[in-house]
Enzyme design. Structure first.
Site, PDB file in Angstrom:
ATOM      1  CD  GLN A  15      -3.214  -6.856  -3.481  1.00  0.00           C
ATOM      2  OE1 GLN A  15      -3.855  -6.990  -4.539  1.00  0.00           O
ATOM      3  NE2 GLN A  15      -1.972  -6.567  -3.997  1.00  0.00           N
ATOM      4  CG  ASP A  27      -0.390   2.434  -5.699  1.00  0.00           C
ATOM      5  OD1 ASP A  27      -1.531   1.517  -5.994  1.00  0.00           O
ATOM      6  OD2 ASP A  27       0.406   2.229  -4.887  1.00  0.00           O
ATOM      7  N   GLY A  30       0.742  -1.336  -0.116  1.00  0.00           N
ATOM      8  CA  GLY A  30      -0.139   0.107   0.231  1.00  0.00           C
ATOM      9  C   GLY A  30       0.933   1.475  -0.086  1.00  0.00           C
ATOM     10  CG  ASN A  86      -5.420   1.863  -7.144  1.00  0.00           C
ATOM     11  OD1 ASN A  86      -4.109   2.544  -5.598  1.00  0.00           O
ATOM     12  ND2 ASN A  86      -6.382   1.945  -6.740  1.00  0.00           N
ATOM     13  CE  LYS A  87      -2.409  -3.912  -6.859  1.00  0.00           C
ATOM     14  NZ  LYS A  87      -1.472  -4.582  -6.921  1.00  0.00           N
TER      15      LYS A  87
HETATM   16  O1  MRU Z   1       0.340  -3.657  -4.846  1.00  0.00           O
HETATM   17  P1  MRU Z   1      -0.109  -2.911  -3.598  1.00  0.00           P
HETATM   18  O2  MRU Z   1      -1.077  -4.167  -2.910  1.00  0.00           O
HETATM   19  O3  MRU Z   1       0.669  -2.124  -2.647  1.00  0.00           O
HETATM   20  O4  MRU Z   1      -1.060  -1.795  -3.797  1.00  0.00           O
HETATM   21  C1  MRU Z   1      -1.864  -1.162  -3.200  1.00  0.00           C
HETATM   22  C2  MRU Z   1      -2.808  -0.211  -4.256  1.00  0.00           C
HETATM   23  O5  MRU Z   1      -2.820   0.291  -5.170  1.00  0.00           O
HETATM   24  C3  MRU Z   1      -3.720   0.692  -3.100  1.00  0.00           C
HETATM   25  O6  MRU Z   1      -4.492   0.571  -4.266  1.00  0.00           O
HETATM   26  C4  MRU Z   1      -2.760   1.754  -3.359  1.00  0.00           C
HETATM   27  O7  MRU Z   1      -1.693   1.619  -2.447  1.00  0.00           O
HETATM   28  C5  MRU Z   1      -3.962   3.145  -2.347  1.00  0.00           C
HETATM   29  S1  MRU Z   1      -3.304   2.334  -0.568  1.00  0.00           S
HETATM   30  C6  MRU Z   1      -4.380   3.909   0.807  1.00  0.00           C
END
Ligand code: MRU
Length: 357
Positions: free
Chosen positions: A206, A247, A51, A257-258
């Site tokens: 996630q 992100d 995150g 974002n993801k």
């Molecule tokens: O690969 P990850 O689990 O680190 O990805 C996280 C995300 O994409 C979240 O949506 C993003 O970091 C926002 S967290 C407040």
């Protein structure tokens, strides 16, 4: 210790840094002590801590660990050599994951503190203590920003709404409380009847593993769906709003974002459903004009071929596994930060909203 209500994923206890290993959730709340820069880097790389804001916090603590270990092992290190070693440690941490800007942002902030403390050419006696304070401030400020994001975003939500979210932008992804999930927590806490639809978020789940865990503990009503169900759900009229985290957000409002967030945003536009991004200012990268310049991490093919550790497909299967995608600013109804709710267009206005030059 059991999870806190805010789901804080990384914390300091005395001189020790602890994380909850998010790879083991929701099965077990397994705490791990992080004692070296390399173990912190490995925890970030393997998504034990994950995150965008949370990996920024991990970077800050990692930098502090580096300073402590360096001075414990080499008490005579001079200021210039110490600075060089710390920059090397920061590089190890920085290179773990490329997309979330919070990691580099936190490390730059720690580097500035170290440089200021070493500016006289001497190593002050309280050097590591002050770096510890700086690292803790990153964590504490993030929790405060999440609460403010929550309060600002909750004002958008009407009682009775069903809201779709993607990935985990909860306490576990931040200094606690969460960004997108912070908005949902705040709406729920003010007595609004909401129902959250949670995208599974393949390949690593996630949403399925972490967001449902947080919603369960917060007693917020929710339903888990697989990613491919979002379109049908929207077409059925059962979704009134979409909120995700980010992100990295470019100066024009494009938000990375993801992986899968872009698809959800396109679907939301098609169905006339507002799509919001909730993120702290530490996620905004004003040095990049558009999202096209944001680096997208590609991860191991086994994340796709061995879902949740299940048996792999045959080894020759070609796989593309980008961990993130970019949602163009034009699809984003508003960006919710600790400064409030900003509607597009974002060019020029995002910087002003954050009080930046
Ligand atoms: O690969 P990850 O689990 O680190 O990805 C996280 C995300 O994409 C979240 O949506 C993003 O970091 C926002 S967290 C407040």
């Amino acid at each position: 210790m059991p999870p806190t209500p805010d789901m804080i994923p990384i914390w300091r206890q005395g001189d020790d840094i602890w994380i909850v290993d998010q790879r083991r959730l929701p099965g077990s709340w397994h705490e791990v002590r992080i004692a070296t820069v390399e173990t912190m880097a490995e925890a970030i790389r393997t998504l034990a801590v994950r995150g965008a804001p949370a990996i920024g916090i991990a970077g800050g603590y990692g930098y502090w660990i580096a300073a402590r270990l360096l001075l414990a092992e080499h008490p005579q290190l001079n200021a210039a050599a110490l600075q060089a070693e710390l920059t090397a440690a920061a590089t190890v941490l920085r290179e773990t994951r490329p997309t979330a800007v919070n990691l580099g942002w936190a490390l730059d902030r720690m580097e500035r503190v170290a440089q200021a403390l070493l500016a006289t050419g001497e190593v002050p006696a309280n050097f590591t203590a002050l770096l510890g304070v700086a690292a803790q401030a990153i964590a504490d400020e993030d929790l405060t920003m999440c609460r403010r994001i929550g309060a600002a975003g909750a004002a958008l939500i009407q009682s009775g709404e069903a809201i779709l979210t993607h990935c985990n932008a909860g306490g576990l992804a931040t200094g606690g409380y969460g960004t997108a999930l912070g908005v949902l927590r705040a709406a729920h806490a003010t007595g609004k009847a909401i129902h959250v639809y949670v995208d599974e978020t393949r390949p690593l789940g996630q949403g399925a593993r972490l967001t449902t865990y947080e919603l369960h503990h917060a007693r917020i009503p929710y339903t888990l769906i697989t990613d491919s169900m979002a379109g049908s759900l929207m077409a059925s009229g059962r979704i009134q709003r979409v909120i995700t985290g980010a992100d990295r957000i470019a100066a024009n409002g494009d938000a990375v974002n993801k992986i899968g967030t872009y698809s959800v945003a396109v679907l939301a536009r098609h169905h006339g459903i507002p799509f919001h991004i909730a993120a702290p200012s530490s996620t905004v990268d004003l040095s990049l004009m558009t999202g096209a310049a944001i680096p997208i991490e590609e991860r191991a093919t086994t994340e796709v071929t061995a879902p949740y550790g299940a048996a792999e497909y045959f080894a020759e299967v070609p796989v593309w596994n980008p961990a993130f995608d970019c949602t163009p600013a034009t699809l984003i109804a508003s960006i919710i930060t600790e400064q409030g709710v900003l509607e597009g267009p974002y060019i020029g206005r995002l910087a002003a909203h954050l009080g930046a030059e």
